[in-house]
Design an enzyme around this catalytic site. Structure first.
Site, PDB file in Angstrom:
ATOM      1  N   ARG A 101       1.315   7.275   2.293  1.00 55.86           N
ATOM      2  CA  ARG A 101       1.554   7.740   0.785  1.00 55.86           C
ATOM      3  C   ARG A 101       2.348   8.929   1.081  1.00 55.86           C
ATOM      4  NH1 ARG A 101       0.134   9.823  -4.025  1.00 55.86           N
ATOM      5  NH2 ARG A 101       0.395  11.512  -4.359  1.00 55.86           N
ATOM      6  N   GLU A 126       3.373   1.916   4.875  1.00 54.15           N
ATOM      7  CA  GLU A 126       2.005   1.856   4.171  1.00 54.15           C
ATOM      8  C   GLU A 126       1.137   2.454   4.072  1.00 54.15           C
ATOM      9  OE1 GLU A 126       1.184  -2.200   5.543  1.00 54.15           O
ATOM     10  OE2 GLU A 126       1.616  -1.270   8.051  1.00 54.15           O
ATOM     11  N   GLU A 137       0.633  -1.182  -0.243  1.00 56.97           N
ATOM     12  CA  GLU A 137      -0.241   0.055   0.082  1.00 56.97           C
ATOM     13  C   GLU A 137       1.615   1.004   0.180  1.00 56.97           C
ATOM     14  OE1 GLU A 137      -3.363   0.641   0.382  1.00 56.97           O
ATOM     15  OE2 GLU A 137      -4.037  -1.086  -0.364  1.00 56.97           O
TER      16      GLU A 137
END
Ligand SMILES: CC(C)(COP(=O)(O)OP(=O)(O)OC[C@H]1O[C@@H](n2cnc3c(N)ncnc32)[C@H](O)[C@@H]1OP(=O)(O)O)[C@@H](O)C(=O)NCCC(=O)NCCS
Length: 347
Positions: free
Chosen positions: A226, A224, A208
């Site tokens: 951005r 995990e 992710e």
């Protein structure tokens, strides 16, 4: 006089389109602040001026002179690399960055992106103004980089030969791992880290996770969520699943943000202000720069109400949305966040 004067140097293998224009460059050993002896040799042989940026396509005559000049000034490693590169079929180029001006060519832009991903320059330390206008939108395929103007022809050509031409992405930026894998990192899904990302040793990027160019981690880190362009994450911080650091490239965000050391941004949470060391953002809570936050003391008493960006320098705070009142509040943390060392010490 100093031994170095230039910002960067790279010998590269370039891909060209059907118009003969360079669309991407691979620099196996980019250099930051190259030795004066190296740049003098390059400038003398190629007839270049000091203090400017240059991209030179090497023909066989120049390359032989350059190999000799590099050997004479004790730059054997660069001479060896040049000999290896010219033995192949691809266009060989030299890119010399005399100064840190906005990238004016694909070769310059790719050299700066390489310097970041090789950990030779930190995010926000290089001038990348106008980068998007310089980079070419490319189909990244199992048969290399293909300019979109050439794609229909190449697709037909492949089919006629019974071959498959798989397009992994259509983008101005390639995945970092096609150019360099820095030591001590794990990347579960390589397409999620762009060239120009800076990943510190001990960084793990789960499926992710995403890391844009000119952004990254000091390492170790568990990512995990951005990491947007321009954002740097301090050592031993954890970005939970699906969380977000607000970027400045689109959507109007103007605050360049960062995450301190030993921070935890919970799953599906986010920040739009610089987070100081040791802070935690509750899972699911998005704190923007202007979010009004109730600052509580250790006893839960209200001290004052402030905008989150005014708390940018305050360490060891827990940010949460009070599930009874709905207000965003923050309070001193009693314990510090720690990464699960098992996940990072064996990268
Ligand atoms: C915010 C967070 C850190 C709080 O965790 P914690 O410190 O363990 O706190 P607890 O859940 O034990 O709660 C302590 C107290 O605060 C209360 N509390 C917790 N969150 C609250 C909220 N949002 N509003 C009101 N009260 C809250 C609890 O009910 C508990 O009350 P009590 O003392 O009366 O029992 C945690 O909920 C969280 O969001 N962690 C992020 C984890 C994560 O996303 N990791 C990444 C995985 S991919």
């Amino acid at each position: 006089m100093s031994d170095t004067a230039s910002l960067g140097f790279g010998l590269g293998l370039a891909t060209t389109n059907s118009n003969g224009e360079i669309i991407e460059v691979f620099y196996p050993q980019p250099e930051i602040s190259p030795a004066r002896s190296l740049t003098d040799a390059v400038m003398n042989v190629c007839g270049l001026e000091t203090g400017s940026n240059h991209c030179v396509e090497l023909d066989s005559e120049v390359h032989q002179q350059l190999v000799q000049a590099l050997r004479e000034c004790d730059q054997a490693a660069t001479a060896d690399l040049l000999e290896r590169l010219v033995a192949g079929p691809q266009l060989v180029i030299i890119c010399l960055l005399g100064r840190d001006s906005p990238p004016a060519s694909v070769a310059e832009a790719y050299l700066k992106l390489h310097l970041l991903s090789h950990r030779l320059a930190k995010p926000n330390s290089l001038n990348l103004e106008g980068l998007f206008a310089v980079l070419v939108n490319i189909a990244w395929t199992n048969r290399g980089a293909i300019d979109l103007i050439d794609l229909p022809g190449r697709q037909l050509e492949a089919r006629l030969q019974g071959l498959s031409l798989e397009i992994m992405s259509v983008d101005k930026f390639p995945r970092m791992t096609s150019y360099v894998v820095p030591a001590g990192v794990r990347i579960a899904h390589t397409a999620r880290v762009r060239l120009g990302a800076y990943l510190g040793e001990g960084t793990t990027i789960m499926h992710e996770g995403f890391v844009n160019f000119n952004a990254g981690t000091e390492g170790p880190a568990m990512i995990e969520g951005r990491i947007s362009a321009g954002v740097m994450v301090g050592a031993n911080s954890d970005l939970g699943g699906g969380c977000s650091t607000m970027g400045t490239l689109s959507g109007g965000g103007k605050e360049l943000i960062s995450v301190g050391r030993n921070c935890l941004i919970g799953a599906n949470a986010g920040i739009g202000f610089p987070l100081a060391d040791g802070c935690i953002i509750e899972a699911g809570l998005y704190v923007t720069a202007g979010t009004k936050v109730r600052l509580l003391d250790a006893n839960g008493e209200l001290q004052k109400t402030v905008k989150a960006k005014e708390l940018g320098g305050r360490k060891n705070l827990l940010y949460r949305r009070n599930s009874l009142s709905g207000a965003v509040e923050c309070m001193p943390l009693k314990t510090t966040n720690a990464l699960n060392q098992d996940l990072h010490s064996h990268n």
